[in-house]
Design a protein around this motif. Structure first.
Motif, PDB file in Angstrom:
ATOM      1  N   ASN A 111      -8.351  19.843  21.716  1.00  7.90           N
ATOM      2  CA  ASN A 111      -6.998  19.980  22.186  1.00  7.90           C
ATOM      3  C   ASN A 111      -6.158  21.363  22.334  1.00  7.90           C
ATOM      4  OD1 ASN A 111      -4.599  18.476  23.208  1.00  7.90           O
ATOM      5  ND2 ASN A 111      -3.685  18.929  21.346  1.00  7.90           N
ATOM      6  N   ARG A 112      -6.743  22.186  21.577  1.00  3.80           N
ATOM      7  CA  ARG A 112      -6.485  23.732  21.243  1.00  3.80           C
ATOM      8  C   ARG A 112      -7.127  24.187  22.592  1.00  3.80           C
ATOM      9  NH1 ARG A 112      -7.074  23.329  15.786  1.00  3.80           N
ATOM     10  NH2 ARG A 112      -8.916  24.108  15.720  1.00  3.80           N
ATOM     11  N   MET A 113      -8.416  23.943  22.848  1.00  7.26           N
ATOM     12  CA  MET A 113      -8.939  24.529  23.863  1.00  7.26           C
ATOM     13  C   MET A 113      -8.240  24.204  25.318  1.00  7.26           C
ATOM     14  SD  MET A 113     -13.100  24.036  25.146  1.00  7.26           S
ATOM     15  CE  MET A 113     -13.732  24.921  26.221  1.00  7.26           C
ATOM     16  N   ARG A 114      -7.736  22.956  25.539  1.00  7.72           N
ATOM     17  CA  ARG A 114      -7.106  22.459  26.584  1.00  7.72           C
ATOM     18  C   ARG A 114      -5.794  23.220  26.629  1.00  7.72           C
ATOM     19  NH1 ARG A 114      -7.020  17.701  29.502  1.00  7.72           N
ATOM     20  NH2 ARG A 114      -9.397  17.978  29.170  1.00  7.72           N
ATOM     21  N   LEU A 115      -5.023  23.176  25.634  1.00  5.99           N
ATOM     22  CA  LEU A 115      -3.754  23.777  25.769  1.00  5.99           C
ATOM     23  C   LEU A 115      -3.481  25.051  25.678  1.00  5.99           C
ATOM     24  CD1 LEU A 115      -1.904  21.223  22.932  1.00  5.99           C
ATOM     25  CD2 LEU A 115      -1.893  20.988  25.540  1.00  5.99           C
ATOM     26  N   GLU A 116      -4.269  25.856  25.083  1.00 10.98           N
ATOM     27  CA  GLU A 116      -4.340  27.445  25.038  1.00 10.98           C
ATOM     28  C   GLU A 116      -5.091  28.014  26.002  1.00 10.98           C
ATOM     29  OE1 GLU A 116      -5.399  28.407  20.714  1.00 10.98           O
ATOM     30  OE2 GLU A 116      -3.902  27.245  20.012  1.00 10.98           O
ATOM     31  N   SER A 150      -5.662  12.479  26.658  1.00 12.74           N
ATOM     32  CA  SER A 150      -6.093  13.682  27.360  1.00 12.74           C
ATOM     33  C   SER A 150      -6.393  15.067  26.571  1.00 12.74           C
ATOM     34  CB  SER A 150      -5.092  14.243  28.440  1.00 12.74           C
ATOM     35  OG  SER A 150      -5.266  15.374  29.114  1.00 12.74           O
ATOM     36  N   GLY A 151      -7.384  15.687  26.517  1.00 15.58           N
ATOM     37  CA  GLY A 151      -7.488  16.715  25.773  1.00 15.58           C
ATOM     38  C   GLY A 151      -8.175  16.584  24.377  1.00 15.58           C
ATOM     39  N   THR A 152      -8.913  15.290  24.258  1.00  6.90           N
ATOM     40  CA  THR A 152      -9.553  15.153  22.875  1.00  6.90           C
ATOM     41  C   THR A 152     -10.856  15.232  22.952  1.00  6.90           C
ATOM     42  OG1 THR A 152      -9.271  12.824  23.515  1.00  6.90           O
ATOM     43  CG2 THR A 152      -7.180  13.755  22.035  1.00  6.90           C
ATOM     44  N   GLY A 153     -11.587  15.608  23.863  1.00  6.06           N
ATOM     45  CA  GLY A 153     -12.979  15.703  24.261  1.00  6.06           C
ATOM     46  C   GLY A 153     -13.797  14.787  24.918  1.00  6.06           C
ATOM     47  N   LYS A 154     -13.064  13.903  25.760  1.00  2.01           N
ATOM     48  CA  LYS A 154     -13.740  12.629  26.179  1.00  2.01           C
ATOM     49  C   LYS A 154     -15.186  13.089  27.207  1.00  2.01           C
ATOM     50  CE  LYS A 154     -10.245  10.491  28.195  1.00  2.01           C
ATOM     51  NZ  LYS A 154      -9.136  11.752  27.586  1.00  2.01           N
ATOM     52  N   ILE A 165     -14.479   1.844  24.301  1.00  2.00           N
ATOM     53  CA  ILE A 165     -14.957   2.647  23.038  1.00  2.00           C
ATOM     54  C   ILE A 165     -13.761   3.576  22.936  1.00  2.00           C
ATOM     55  CG2 ILE A 165     -16.886   4.472  22.458  1.00  2.00           C
ATOM     56  CD1 ILE A 165     -18.492   2.641  24.699  1.00  2.00           C
ATOM     57  N   HIS A 166     -13.538   4.175  21.780  1.00  2.00           N
ATOM     58  CA  HIS A 166     -12.443   4.896  22.087  1.00  2.00           C
ATOM     59  C   HIS A 166     -12.644   6.305  21.285  1.00  2.00           C
ATOM     60  CE1 HIS A 166     -10.547   0.830  21.315  1.00  2.00           C
ATOM     61  NE2 HIS A 166      -9.644   1.358  22.384  1.00  2.00           N
ATOM     62  N   ILE A 167     -12.035   7.485  21.609  1.00  2.00           N
ATOM     63  CA  ILE A 167     -12.658   8.653  21.270  1.00  2.00           C
ATOM     64  C   ILE A 167     -12.479   8.602  19.643  1.00  2.00           C
ATOM     65  CG2 ILE A 167     -10.462   9.536  21.264  1.00  2.00           C
ATOM     66  CD1 ILE A 167     -13.219  11.428  22.057  1.00  2.00           C
ATOM     67  N   GLU A 168     -11.593   8.138  18.818  1.00  2.00           N
ATOM     68  CA  GLU A 168     -11.471   8.038  17.512  1.00  2.00           C
ATOM     69  C   GLU A 168     -12.849   7.370  16.985  1.00  2.00           C
ATOM     70  OE1 GLU A 168      -7.552   7.918  19.292  1.00  2.00           O
ATOM     71  OE2 GLU A 168      -9.258   6.626  19.519  1.00  2.00           O
ATOM     72  N   ASP A 169     -13.718   6.732  17.804  1.00  2.00           N
ATOM     73  CA  ASP A 169     -15.094   5.832  17.195  1.00  2.00           C
ATOM     74  C   ASP A 169     -16.096   7.042  17.009  1.00  2.00           C
ATOM     75  OD1 ASP A 169     -13.520   3.726  17.111  1.00  2.00           O
ATOM     76  OD2 ASP A 169     -14.103   3.053  19.216  1.00  2.00           O
ATOM     77  N   VAL A 170     -15.902   8.015  17.989  1.00  2.00           N
ATOM     78  CA  VAL A 170     -16.864   9.162  18.143  1.00  2.00           C
ATOM     79  C   VAL A 170     -16.630  10.480  17.483  1.00  2.00           C
ATOM     80  CG1 VAL A 170     -18.135   7.721  19.762  1.00  2.00           C
ATOM     81  CG2 VAL A 170     -16.594   9.547  20.338  1.00  2.00           C
ATOM     82  N   ALA A 171     -15.320  10.750  17.181  1.00  2.00           N
ATOM     83  CA  ALA A 171     -14.991  12.187  17.123  1.00  2.00           C
ATOM     84  C   ALA A 171     -14.017  12.183  15.826  1.00  2.00           C
ATOM     85  CB  ALA A 171     -14.330  12.844  18.265  1.00  2.00           C
ATOM     86  N   THR A 172     -14.052  13.075  14.910  1.00  2.00           N
ATOM     87  CA  THR A 172     -13.368  13.467  13.893  1.00  2.00           C
ATOM     88  C   THR A 172     -11.926  13.889  14.357  1.00  2.00           C
ATOM     89  OG1 THR A 172     -14.026  15.460  13.398  1.00  2.00           O
ATOM     90  CG2 THR A 172     -15.266  13.878  12.514  1.00  2.00           C
ATOM     91  N   PRO A 173     -10.835  13.720  13.513  1.00  2.00           N
ATOM     92  CA  PRO A 173      -9.630  14.372  14.037  1.00  2.00           C
ATOM     93  C   PRO A 173      -9.663  15.792  13.958  1.00  2.00           C
ATOM     94  CG  PRO A 173      -9.145  12.670  12.348  1.00  2.00           C
ATOM     95  CD  PRO A 173     -10.755  12.958  12.373  1.00  2.00           C
TER      96      PRO A 173
END
Length: 280
Positions: free
Chosen positions: A130-135, A15-19, A115-123
């Motif tokens: 995640n900051r946008m979601r949490l903050e 959750s919160g990684t940009g899917k 398909i995993h988020i790590e396949d299409v987005a950098t750390p």
């Protein structure tokens, strides 16, 4: 229930990684013409079935909704999928297990490919999301704002112009196809907007318009999809009545939606009388 021509794939990540932000480009690259995301069935930039889990009042209720655990949500979505022309469905989930559970609840499984988020987005990009979601408590919905404005009346909802500068490289032309909403469970408590506030905003905006001498009365009726407002006014004799009323409708609707996020379903203007003298 069978979907003989529908293939199912899944796009997963915490959750919160940009899917949701990346779901449109991932769907396009994988020829998926339908997306299941947080209770919604999306196809060709439109919501064709379901209601958003982001409207639930608690996080637990939101998760149950997204998993289609309540029977009413599952049965509605199954009917919509059965009658759709979707050939390849992409399910968004926080894990492979979640995506499989959704597919099973909707009777469209099993999931053929993940398909995993790590396949299409950098750390770094996932950390920004995640900051946008949490903050800020902001969530992305992968459809244009006008598609969901009525459903999210009164929520802080706006088009996604720029999620994070680095994240726009791949999808520079698709920002208008996404919206940002702050769900109820992201707030420390609820907020309400009184009729008096709506009336004051409407009167202030109306009396700025050349040709309106006075606002005599306002009636506000709230519905689940927004506000119906009826306003009685006195106009200046000799003005273009139709033009003045149209400007009033446009301006009042615009300022209330901009300042409150409430969907103005209608603004009716009734001309009660004409004044022979102008404002003093």
């Amino acid at each position: 229930m069978e979907y003989k021509t529908m293939e199912v794939i899944a796009f997963t990540g915490p959750s919160g990684t940009g899917k949701s932000y990346r779901s449109l480009i991932v769907a396009k690259k994988n020829n998926a013409d339908g997306i299941i995301d947080d209770g919604l069935l999306i196809s060709n930039g439109r919501v064709i079935a379901g209601t958003s889990a982001k409207k639930e009042s608690t996080r637990i209720a939101s998760v149950k909704h997204a998993l289609f655990i309540p029977p009413k949500y599952a049965s509605e979505m199954r009917r919509a999928l059965k009658h759709s022309k979707i050939k390849r469905l992409m399910i968004l989930g926080t894990s492979e297990e979640m995506a499989q559970k959704i597919a099973k609840r909707l009777e469209v499984g099993p999931v053929a490919r993940f398909i995993h988020i790590e396949d299409v987005a950098t750390p770094e990009e996932m950390a920004m999301a995640n900051r946008m979601r949490l903050e800020d408590g902001k969530h992305v919905i992968p459809v244009p704002t006008f598609e969901i404005q009525k459903e999210f009346s009164g929520y802080f909802l706006h088009p996604l112009r720029r999620f994070q500068k680095n994240l726009d490289i791949e999808e520079r032309g698709t920002a208008a196809d996404k919206s940002i909403v702050r769900p109820t469970f992201s707030y420390m408590g609820d907020f309400t907007i009184s009729d008096e506030v709506l009336n004051s905003l409407a009167i202030h905006e109306a009396e700025r318009i050349d040709g309106i001498e006075k606002v005599n009365n306002i009636n506000v009726r709230k519905t689940s999809h927004g506000i119906h407002m009826d306003m009685t006014v006195t106009l200046r004799y000799g003005c273009d009545i139709h033009r003045v009323c149209r400007i009033a409708q446009y301006n009042i609707r615009g300022v209330i939606e901009a300042l409150t996020s409430i969907n103005m379903r209608r603004v009716h203007i009734l001309v009660k009388s004409l004044a022979m003298t102008g404002k003093k």
